[in-house]
Each structure stands twice: as C-alpha cells, then as structure tokens.
Design a protein around this motif. Sequence first.
Motif, mmCIF file in Angstrom:
data_model
loop_
_atom_site.group_PDB
_atom_site.id
_atom_site.type_symbol
_atom_site.label_atom_id
_atom_site.label_comp_id
_atom_site.label_asym_id
_atom_site.label_seq_id
_atom_site.Cartn_x
_atom_site.Cartn_y
_atom_site.Cartn_z
ATOM 1 N N GLY A 126 0.785 -1.227 0.000
ATOM 2 C CA GLY A 126 0.000 0.000 0.000
ATOM 3 C C GLY A 126 0.812 1.269 0.000
ATOM 4 O O GLY A 126 0.556 2.181 -0.793
ATOM 5 N N PHE A 127 1.798 1.364 0.873
ATOM 6 C CA PHE A 127 2.577 2.592 0.945
ATOM 7 C C PHE A 127 3.370 2.820 -0.338
ATOM 8 O O PHE A 127 3.437 3.939 -0.837
ATOM 9 N N VAL A 128 3.942 1.751 -0.885
ATOM 10 C CA VAL A 128 4.726 1.893 -2.118
ATOM 11 C C VAL A 128 3.831 2.385 -3.248
ATOM 12 O O VAL A 128 4.180 3.329 -3.973
ATOM 13 N N ILE A 129 2.666 1.759 -3.411
ATOM 14 C CA ILE A 129 1.752 2.165 -4.486
ATOM 15 C C ILE A 129 1.311 3.611 -4.293
ATOM 16 O O ILE A 129 1.364 4.421 -5.226
ATOM 17 N N ARG A 156 3.711 10.569 -6.257
ATOM 18 C CA ARG A 156 4.889 11.242 -6.800
ATOM 19 C C ARG A 156 4.652 11.626 -8.252
ATOM 20 O O ARG A 156 4.905 12.761 -8.661
ATOM 21 N N HIS A 157 4.160 10.702 -9.020
ATOM 22 C CA HIS A 157 3.954 10.978 -10.443
ATOM 23 C C HIS A 157 2.841 11.998 -10.668
ATOM 24 O O HIS A 157 2.970 12.860 -11.538
ATOM 25 N N ALA A 158 1.796 11.956 -9.872
ATOM 26 C CA ALA A 158 0.714 12.935 -10.002
ATOM 27 C C ALA A 158 1.209 14.342 -9.645
ATOM 28 O O ALA A 158 0.924 15.310 -10.360
ATOM 29 N N TRP A 159 1.957 14.455 -8.547
ATOM 30 C CA TRP A 159 2.461 15.770 -8.147
ATOM 31 C C TRP A 159 3.542 16.278 -9.091
ATOM 32 O O TRP A 159 3.634 17.481 -9.349
ATOM 33 N N ARG A 160 4.357 15.363 -9.602
ATOM 34 C CA ARG A 160 5.382 15.768 -10.575
ATOM 35 C C ARG A 160 4.714 16.390 -11.800
ATOM 36 O O ARG A 160 5.127 17.444 -12.279
ATOM 37 N N GLU A 162 15.820 10.811 -4.469
ATOM 38 C CA GLU A 162 16.262 9.554 -5.072
ATOM 39 C C GLU A 162 15.912 8.361 -4.184
ATOM 40 O O GLU A 162 15.934 7.227 -4.628
ATOM 41 N N ALA A 163 15.570 8.628 -2.916
ATOM 42 C CA ALA A 163 15.184 7.555 -1.996
ATOM 43 C C ALA A 163 13.769 7.053 -2.291
ATOM 44 O O ALA A 163 13.345 6.040 -1.750
ATOM 45 N N MET A 164 13.069 7.777 -3.138
ATOM 46 C CA MET A 164 11.701 7.394 -3.507
ATOM 47 C C MET A 164 11.712 6.031 -4.178
ATOM 48 O O MET A 164 12.705 5.612 -4.744
#
Length: 169
Positions: free
Chosen positions: A6-9, A15-19, A52-54
């Motif tokens: 869950g947390f990874v997804i 991240r991609h939505a905010w990027r 990069e830790a993402m």
Amino acid sequence: LDEKVGFVIAAYERRHAWREFARRELGVDLKDFAVRIRSEDVHRLFEFFASEAMFSAADYADAMAGREAMVRWYEERFLREGLDCLLLPTVRGEAPPLAAAAHDQPQAQAAALFAALIHQAGPATLGGIPSLSLPIGRSPQTGLPVGLMCEGPVGGDGRLLAIAAALDP
C-alpha cells in the motif's frame, strides 16, 4: 503484505501525479515545488517524493504484484468459500487517546501511529472491496470507542450494508 504494498503504491502514484501537476500548472520540477512548501511535515513529504530515496519503477511493479495477490486472496474467501462478510477489529488494539494524534508529534511517531490506525483498513482498500467500520461500544479498560470492520465481496455493497445494519447496536 499491506505495509509492503500500500505505501509503495500510494507514494509512487502520488509522486507521479504531483510531478505532473508541478510541471503542467507551475512550470517547475517537483524539487522546486517542494522548496516552496512552508508546512514542515508537508515539506518533508514532498522532499521524499522528489528524492532519489523514492521508490523505483521495479518497487512499484513488485507492489502491484502484491496487490494482485491480495485481490486473489479476497476472491478466494468470498467466492470460493461462500462468505458474505469478513469481520475484524477496525483498529488493532485499543484506539489511542486524542493527545497521541497531536499534529506536533515527531515524524517517526506520527508515521507509526498512522500505520497502526490504517492497518486493518488498508487491505480492503488495496483489494478493491467494499468495507465499513461500525462503532460497537467502548473499551471497558479505557472507555475509548471500539470499532468493527466489515468487508464484503466486490459488488456486494448492498449485502454488506444490510449486514452492517443488522449488526448496528
């Protein structure tokens, strides 16, 4: 399994939505957007999203495979075993006092509390099944509320609501 999925997804997709939002709406990359955030806890979250830790695309693929395993587990319980509903505590253990959820808690403590509070609800969310929580009384030790999580099969929302209505004290 939920903690590894869950947390990874959620983090990877956020991240991609905010990027995309930062690029499209503000004309900046995610790191530049994170610098603009004044709220310390939100700023740390966005620094993580931009770092990069993402989680990597491989981490995300593994998490999605774990999600599929969760979906199959639920299908087995409901379809193959003929269950109408799964019942479990809404929160493992007793609910924490309100003071434990204060906004000024250290990040690690707040993250641990959040993980504990959503632990029971996460799998149904990831499995795409209907679920709800009913108040069923108070703890005899602390007087704090106790909840009952009810989970049903995909498409079984009406049946789940009927079961919950029958259980509602």
